[in-house]
Scaffold this active site. Structure first.
Site, PDB file in Angstrom:
ATOM      1  N   SER A 148       0.852  -1.184   0.000  1.00 34.66           N
ATOM      2  CA  SER A 148       0.000   0.000   0.000  1.00 34.66           C
ATOM      3  C   SER A 148       0.894   1.242   0.000  1.00 34.66           C
ATOM      4  O   SER A 148       1.750   1.380   0.874  1.00 34.66           O
ATOM      5  CB  SER A 148      -0.888  -0.034   1.244  1.00 34.66           C
ATOM      6  OG  SER A 148      -1.659   1.133   1.345  1.00 34.66           O
ATOM      7  N   LYS A 208      -1.295  -0.962  -4.255  1.00 40.43           N
ATOM      8  CA  LYS A 208      -2.478  -0.208  -3.796  1.00 40.43           C
ATOM      9  C   LYS A 208      -2.081   1.249  -3.626  1.00 40.43           C
ATOM     10  O   LYS A 208      -1.072   1.556  -2.991  1.00 40.43           O
ATOM     11  CB  LYS A 208      -2.956  -0.805  -2.477  1.00 40.43           C
ATOM     12  CG  LYS A 208      -3.950   0.038  -1.703  1.00 40.43           C
ATOM     13  CD  LYS A 208      -4.607  -0.794  -0.604  1.00 40.43           C
ATOM     14  CE  LYS A 208      -4.778  -0.005   0.667  1.00 40.43           C
ATOM     15  NZ  LYS A 208      -5.341  -0.837   1.761  1.00 40.43           N
ATOM     16  N   LYS A 263      -3.240   5.108  -2.448  1.00 39.57           N
ATOM     17  CA  LYS A 263      -4.198   5.896  -1.681  1.00 39.57           C
ATOM     18  C   LYS A 263      -4.678   7.046  -2.559  1.00 39.57           C
ATOM     19  O   LYS A 263      -3.855   7.695  -3.244  1.00 39.57           O
ATOM     20  CB  LYS A 263      -3.528   6.447  -0.421  1.00 39.57           C
ATOM     21  CG  LYS A 263      -3.160   5.370   0.587  1.00 39.57           C
ATOM     22  CD  LYS A 263      -4.398   4.796   1.244  1.00 39.57           C
ATOM     23  CE  LYS A 263      -4.048   3.926   2.434  1.00 39.57           C
ATOM     24  NZ  LYS A 263      -5.235   3.334   3.041  1.00 39.57           N
ATOM     25  N   ASP A 311      -7.412   2.993  -2.792  1.00 32.51           N
ATOM     26  CA  ASP A 311      -8.088   3.032  -1.482  1.00 32.51           C
ATOM     27  C   ASP A 311      -8.371   4.481  -1.125  1.00 32.51           C
ATOM     28  O   ASP A 311      -7.451   5.293  -0.995  1.00 32.51           O
ATOM     29  CB  ASP A 311      -7.199   2.373  -0.418  1.00 32.51           C
ATOM     30  CG  ASP A 311      -7.874   2.269   0.945  1.00 32.51           C
ATOM     31  OD1 ASP A 311      -9.053   2.680   1.068  1.00 32.51           O
ATOM     32  OD2 ASP A 311      -7.221   1.776   1.894  1.00 32.51           O
ATOM     33  N   GLU A 360     -11.280   0.569  -2.917  1.00 34.19           N
ATOM     34  CA  GLU A 360     -11.536   0.252  -1.510  1.00 34.19           C
ATOM     35  C   GLU A 360     -12.167   1.443  -0.805  1.00 34.19           C
ATOM     36  O   GLU A 360     -11.690   2.571  -0.920  1.00 34.19           O
ATOM     37  CB  GLU A 360     -10.188  -0.117  -0.863  1.00 34.19           C
ATOM     38  CG  GLU A 360     -10.264  -0.584   0.576  1.00 34.19           C
ATOM     39  CD  GLU A 360      -8.885  -0.975   1.133  1.00 34.19           C
ATOM     40  OE1 GLU A 360      -7.938  -1.186   0.330  1.00 34.19           O
ATOM     41  OE2 GLU A 360      -8.746  -1.051   2.362  1.00 34.19           O
ATOM     42  N   ASP A 419     -13.674  -1.848   3.583  1.00 36.45           N
ATOM     43  CA  ASP A 419     -12.711  -1.930   4.684  1.00 36.45           C
ATOM     44  C   ASP A 419     -13.416  -1.402   5.939  1.00 36.45           C
ATOM     45  O   ASP A 419     -14.038  -2.166   6.685  1.00 36.45           O
ATOM     46  CB  ASP A 419     -11.452  -1.112   4.303  1.00 36.45           C
ATOM     47  CG  ASP A 419     -10.432  -0.957   5.419  1.00 36.45           C
ATOM     48  OD1 ASP A 419     -10.702  -1.369   6.552  1.00 36.45           O
ATOM     49  OD2 ASP A 419      -9.330  -0.392   5.172  1.00 36.45           O
ATOM     50  N   LYS A 425      -9.598  -7.146   8.329  1.00 39.35           N
ATOM     51  CA  LYS A 425      -8.553  -6.746   9.275  1.00 39.35           C
ATOM     52  C   LYS A 425      -8.932  -7.343  10.625  1.00 39.35           C
ATOM     53  O   LYS A 425     -10.048  -7.110  11.106  1.00 39.35           O
ATOM     54  CB  LYS A 425      -8.478  -5.217   9.391  1.00 39.35           C
ATOM     55  CG  LYS A 425      -7.870  -4.536   8.170  1.00 39.35           C
ATOM     56  CD  LYS A 425      -7.732  -3.037   8.372  1.00 39.35           C
ATOM     57  CE  LYS A 425      -7.154  -2.384   7.119  1.00 39.35           C
ATOM     58  NZ  LYS A 425      -7.257  -0.901   7.191  1.00 39.35           N
ATOM     59  N   GLY A 456      -3.916  -4.227   6.296  1.00 40.35           N
ATOM     60  CA  GLY A 456      -2.855  -3.928   7.258  1.00 40.35           C
ATOM     61  C   GLY A 456      -3.152  -2.650   8.022  1.00 40.35           C
ATOM     62  O   GLY A 456      -3.946  -1.817   7.578  1.00 40.35           O
TER      63      GLY A 456
END
Ligand code: OSB
Ligand code: MG
Length: 371
Positions: free
Chosen positions: A138, A164, A166, A191, A216, A241, A265, A293
């Site tokens: 990520s 991934k 952000k 995400d 996400e 998430d 998670k 994570g």
């Protein structure tokens, strides 16, 4: 057979990430957390890790609410009850509402202790069969697009199985489009950490052009209704998430069509037992899952690895190697990623030892609770 617990310890640690990690809701660098330790009469030690952050940005829990809830409510419950199997812990904790990260931190230590007593790896104790797991990485929001492209190059080179990124309003479509130009075939996902609303529908639908593996948590942290509306008009799979805290949430999201993929998670769902239930439900329904994570230190990372050995974790997770986060991790060996793969340890319990020297270095204080 019971798990005769002699003592619990809470260790308060502070570590510093090698690089600041920037998300739509804030930037992380100092990481404070608890390592939980469950000790039996034979001297076996089980370890867990609390994953709440210092500020309530990702969810309402914080490092300090974790301490309050563990010390004043959850540890007393453990003291008063005999535990035969770690699966019981979720039920014992049920009278306490939410505070899932606090619950998971204690439950995780009991799972590790249980597995060590049974001479099983935590992966085996959970029913996992994989010998190795695929992982992705990520990447936080970067100052410029060239900075981001350079980072992606590095991680693709290192073999990470998916990237991934952000995103947030102002750092989304244009950035991803440029990234796609440089990496036409790399598995890429985005995400948003709840940075959008249905008013941004057009912007979000534009992302369908970019062949992303998934997006996400685009919408509110506590929503499953608007996500269903969005999923019905988007080709790109939505992954939830923040919105998923339990098996019940998972069933509702599935029935509403709020997502096609779930990021599990352990902390957010209240422990390994609940994580496994969510996994089993998704397996039955053919919904893909992966393990998220929380910028964990080694103990939390080890728990994620064990969970990911379950079969329905078909997509690469966020559990990157220790050295991506820390100059020195608190476990030995550290978590190593080679060609995008982690070899699952076969040793009993979490399968990694505490590196006592590093552990003591990062520990601010320890509290003992005698049973
Ligand atoms: O949304 O998955 C998230 C980091 C902090 C808070 C929330 C998230 C993340 C990550 C990084 O994406 C996951 C990791 O590398 O541990
Ligand atoms: Mg996320």
């Amino acid at each position: 057979m019971t798990i005769p617990m002699k003592q619990f310890k809470l260790h308060k640690l502070t570590m510093r990430l090698k690089n600041p990690f920037r998300t739509s809701f804030g930037t992380f660098q100092e990481k404070e957390f608890f390592i939980t330790e469950a000790i039996d009469y034979e001297g076996n030690r089980g370890f867990g890790e609390s994953v709440a952050f210092s500020s309530p940005w990702y969810s309402e829990e914080t490092v300090m609410t974790n301490l309050h809830v563990m010390e004043d409510f959850l540890i007393p419950i453990l003291k008063e009850n005999e535990i035969k199997h770690p699966d019981q812990v979720t039920e014992l904790f049920r009278p306490i509402r939410r505070n899932n990260m606090a619950k998971a931190a204690l439950e995780g230590a009991i799972w590790d202790l249980y597995a060590k007593r049974e001479n099983l790896s935590l992966a085996k104790a959970l029913g996992g069969g994989k010998k190795e797991i695929d992982v992705g990485i990520s990447i936080g929001i970067k100052p410029t697009i060239p900075d981001l492209i350079e980072k992606i190059h590095q991680f693709v080179e290192e073999g990470y199985k998916r990237i991934k990124l952000k995103i947030k309003p102002g750092w989304d479509y244009e950035v991803l489009k440029e990234v796609r130009k440089h990496f036409p075939d790399t598995p890429i996902m985005a995400d948003a950490n709840s940075a959008y609303t249905l008013n941004d529908m057009d912007k979000l639908q534009q992302l369908d052009e970019l062949n992303l593996m998934m997006i996400e948590q685009p919408l509110a942290h506590d929503d499953i209704v608007d996500h269903a509306k969005l999923q019905s008009v988007m080709k790109t799979p939505i992954c939830l998430d923040e919105s998923i805290h339990s098996i019940e949430d998972t069933k509702k999201a599935y029935e509403l069509g709020s997502c096609k993929i779930i990021n599990i998670k352990i902390g957010r769902v209240g422990g390994l037992t609940e994580a496994k239930k969510i996994h089993d439900f998704c397996q039955e329904k053919g919904m893909e899952v992966w393990c998220g994570g929380m910028l964990e230190a080694g103990v939390g990372r080890a728990h994620n690895i064990a969970l990911t050995t379950l079969n329905q974790f078909v997509l690469p997770g966020d559990t990157a190697g220790s050295s991506q986060y820390w100059e020195k991790d608190i476990i030995k060996p550290e978590v190593v990623v080679e060609n995008g793969v982690i070899d699952v340890p076969e040793r009993p319990g979490i399968g990694y030892e505490i590196d006592e020297k590093a552990f003591n270095h990062f520990t601010e204080w320890t509290k003992n609770y005698h049973f």
